[in-house]
Design an enzyme around this catalytic site. Structure first.
Site, short mmCIF file in Angstrom:
data_model
loop_
_atom_site.label_atom_id
_atom_site.label_comp_id
_atom_site.label_asym_id
_atom_site.label_seq_id
_atom_site.Cartn_x
_atom_site.Cartn_y
_atom_site.Cartn_z
CB CYS A 16 -1.31 -0.26 1.16
SG CYS A 16 -0.26 0.02 3.17
CG HIS A 117 -4.60 1.04 3.95
ND1 HIS A 117 -3.79 -0.24 3.34
CD2 HIS A 117 -5.19 1.82 3.36
CE1 HIS A 117 -3.92 -0.24 1.71
NE2 HIS A 117 -5.43 1.53 2.08
CG ASP A 132 -8.01 2.88 0.71
OD1 ASP A 132 -6.88 2.04 -0.03
OD2 ASP A 132 -8.03 2.83 1.01
#
Length: 184
Positions: A16, A117, A132
């Site tokens: 991520c 995250h 995202d």
């Protein structure tokens, strides 16, 4: 990428941080290999590198993000959550990288665990987008007012943090902060 198209990498492994970097830059610049190289440069003497997962699946820390941005003549400015997002001069910010709590799931089963995250937010063609990597596609947040609401909501989570992605000149002269607030 054609004009009006929003670049959006989707989640793979624990990458991520790489996806957030590429999404905020709006192009594929960083890979697992480049991030692993940055980790080695950050901790050259370490057998077990503290800046990534020991399993080799990613999970890069903030130091890797900062080093990656510096390699592109950009800076990451840590946002002090004691300030209101109203004090941001968003026109000077190229993008935002947030670190937020995220649910852990195995298939369709959601586990009672929380992980961290990284996600990106950026303006494209006058609109701000939530980029995202866990989303199927970018989500339009809207204009500046909606951006401030979105960021406030994200930062209201106890463990959420935000980095401002800015040019080095903007970092140095602190112009990412409204002039009234910079004097304080």
């Amino acid at each position: 990428m054609s004009e009006g198209e929003v670049f959006h990498e989707k989640q793979r492994l624990e990458l991520c941080a790489i996806h957030a970097l590429n999404n905020v830059l709006q192009e594929r610049v960083f890979t697992k290999e480049t991030a692993d190289d940055l980790c080695k440069r950050l901790a050259p003497q370490c057998v077990v590198n503290p800046h990534r997962s020991v399993l080799g699946t990613g999970n890069y820390d903030v130091n890797v993000i900062i080093a990656a941005l510096q390699s592109r003549d950009l800076a990451a400015v840590w946002w002090d959550k004691r300030r209101t997002v109203q004090s941001l001069c968003v026109s000077k910010v190229q993008g935002f990288i947030l670190n937020v709590p995220s649910k852990v799931s195995l298939g369709i089963v959601s586990l009672p665990l929380r992980r961290r995250h990284w996600l990106a937010v950026r303006q494209v063609d006058g609109q701000y987008y939530n980029l995202d990597s866990k989303l199927k596609s970018p989500v339009c947040i809207g204009g500046e007012a909606e951006l401030r609401t979105f960021l406030s909501e994200q930062l209201s989570q106890d463990v959420a943090e935000m980095l401002l992605v800015v040019g080095r000149d903007v970092e140095e002269d602190v112009s990412w902060l409204n002039s009234d607030d910079a004097a304080k």
